[in-house]
Design a protein around this motif. Sequence first.
Motif, mmCIF file in Angstrom:
data_model
loop_
_atom_site.group_PDB
_atom_site.id
_atom_site.type_symbol
_atom_site.label_atom_id
_atom_site.label_comp_id
_atom_site.label_asym_id
_atom_site.label_seq_id
_atom_site.Cartn_x
_atom_site.Cartn_y
_atom_site.Cartn_z
ATOM 1 N N VAL A 31 50.793 94.096 8.852
ATOM 2 C CA VAL A 31 51.261 95.036 9.867
ATOM 3 C C VAL A 31 52.423 95.833 9.295
ATOM 4 O O VAL A 31 53.430 95.264 8.865
ATOM 5 N N SER A 32 52.279 97.142 9.281
ATOM 6 C CA SER A 32 53.315 98.034 8.775
ATOM 7 C C SER A 32 53.736 98.962 9.907
ATOM 8 O O SER A 32 52.889 99.600 10.541
ATOM 9 N N TYR A 158 34.833 92.525 5.195
ATOM 10 C CA TYR A 158 35.056 93.782 5.903
ATOM 11 C C TYR A 158 36.556 94.017 6.101
ATOM 12 O O TYR A 158 37.316 93.075 6.354
ATOM 13 N N THR A 159 36.957 95.259 5.980
ATOM 14 C CA THR A 159 38.342 95.646 6.247
ATOM 15 C C THR A 159 38.386 96.394 7.573
ATOM 16 O O THR A 159 37.687 97.390 7.757
ATOM 17 N N SER A 160 39.176 95.890 8.480
ATOM 18 C CA SER A 160 39.331 96.523 9.798
ATOM 19 C C SER A 160 40.780 96.934 9.981
ATOM 20 O O SER A 160 41.678 96.398 9.331
ATOM 21 N N ASP A 161 41.019 97.893 10.863
ATOM 22 C CA ASP A 161 42.393 98.309 11.105
ATOM 23 C C ASP A 161 42.513 98.982 12.463
ATOM 24 O O ASP A 161 41.528 99.422 13.057
ATOM 25 N N ILE A 162 43.729 99.007 12.958
ATOM 26 C CA ILE A 162 44.085 99.836 14.103
ATOM 27 C C ILE A 162 45.298 100.662 13.721
ATOM 28 O O ILE A 162 46.069 100.277 12.833
ATOM 29 N N GLU A 163 45.446 101.808 14.368
ATOM 30 C CA GLU A 163 46.624 102.654 14.185
ATOM 31 C C GLU A 163 47.172 103.017 15.557
ATOM 32 O O GLU A 163 46.412 103.311 16.479
ATOM 33 N N ILE A 164 48.475 102.979 15.677
ATOM 34 C CA ILE A 164 49.147 103.379 16.908
ATOM 35 C C ILE A 164 50.267 104.344 16.563
ATOM 36 O O ILE A 164 51.086 104.069 15.675
ATOM 37 N N THR A 179 50.399 100.495 11.663
ATOM 38 C CA THR A 179 49.021 100.153 11.327
ATOM 39 C C THR A 179 48.936 98.650 11.114
ATOM 40 O O THR A 179 49.861 98.028 10.579
ATOM 41 N N ALA A 180 47.841 98.064 11.580
ATOM 42 C CA ALA A 180 47.560 96.648 11.352
ATOM 43 C C ALA A 180 46.198 96.574 10.678
ATOM 44 O O ALA A 180 45.211 97.112 11.201
ATOM 45 N N GLU A 181 46.138 95.939 9.512
ATOM 46 C CA GLU A 181 44.917 95.885 8.718
ATOM 47 C C GLU A 181 44.591 94.442 8.391
ATOM 48 O O GLU A 181 45.479 93.643 8.095
ATOM 49 N N ASN A 195 42.716 90.969 18.216
ATOM 50 C CA ASN A 195 43.657 90.276 17.336
ATOM 51 C C ASN A 195 44.580 91.246 16.626
ATOM 52 O O ASN A 195 45.772 90.974 16.440
ATOM 53 N N LEU A 196 44.054 92.388 16.218
ATOM 54 C CA LEU A 196 44.889 93.381 15.556
ATOM 55 C C LEU A 196 45.920 93.960 16.519
ATOM 56 O O LEU A 196 47.071 94.215 16.131
ATOM 57 N N VAL A 197 45.533 94.171 17.763
ATOM 58 C CA VAL A 197 46.487 94.668 18.763
ATOM 59 C C VAL A 197 47.595 93.651 18.975
ATOM 60 O O VAL A 197 48.785 94.001 19.025
#
Length: 221
Positions: A31-32, A158-164, A179-181, A195-197
């Motif tokens: 998480v960055s 697999y690489t997953s991510d979210i961006e806020i 971003t959480a990857e 989980n990423l959230v």
Amino acid sequence: MPKPRFLAALGALGLLGVGLTACATGFQADVSRFESQLPAPQGQTFAVVADDPALSGGIEFGQYADLVREEMAELGYVPGSPETADLLVRFDYGVDDGRQRVVSSGVRDPFFDPWYSYRPRYYRTRDGRIFAVRDRAWGYGFYDPWFRSNDVRSYTVYTSDIEIEIDDRVTGQRLFEGTAEAMSRSKRLQYLVPNLVEAMFTNFPGNSGETVRISIKPEDQ
């Protein structure tokens, strides 16, 4: 998927990662977060909107946006409408097509070692022979103890991510980027995004410019 500026920041700050205990048992993500004058919760209103117009209005997006909305509300911000909210929370998510990995008996997959990579270095002798030496160097990888085996086998990662991104709606000023990857053997967004959230909002907003790590395990465990 991650935007270039996030990937660059994540790679540059990787060596500064700080280990954290899992926010959801076993989940692992990097998480960055970057923050600039994000106001402390004092009744400000917010609205979660799709950063990708193609997702706007979708049922699936709405379910994941509800997770972000709940986290923001728990912090003390007040849900509002995109037309009048003080803060616009731009949200995006995705997962790639995966990459094949091979693990042999008794050998760790170096890609999943923490912050190391391995590369061959070639040398030529005076008589023309060429030989290779495996050279270890700092690199960006994920360590996952579940990805071990005593047999030769292959699997897809697999690489997953979210961006806020959070903006001041009136001035348009960017107040927060995060971003959480994560890497896993699952590509199911219904498993990954929640989980990423949760990882994103652990100790939110965090220290600006810091990358932190949270543990992950395969979906079937």
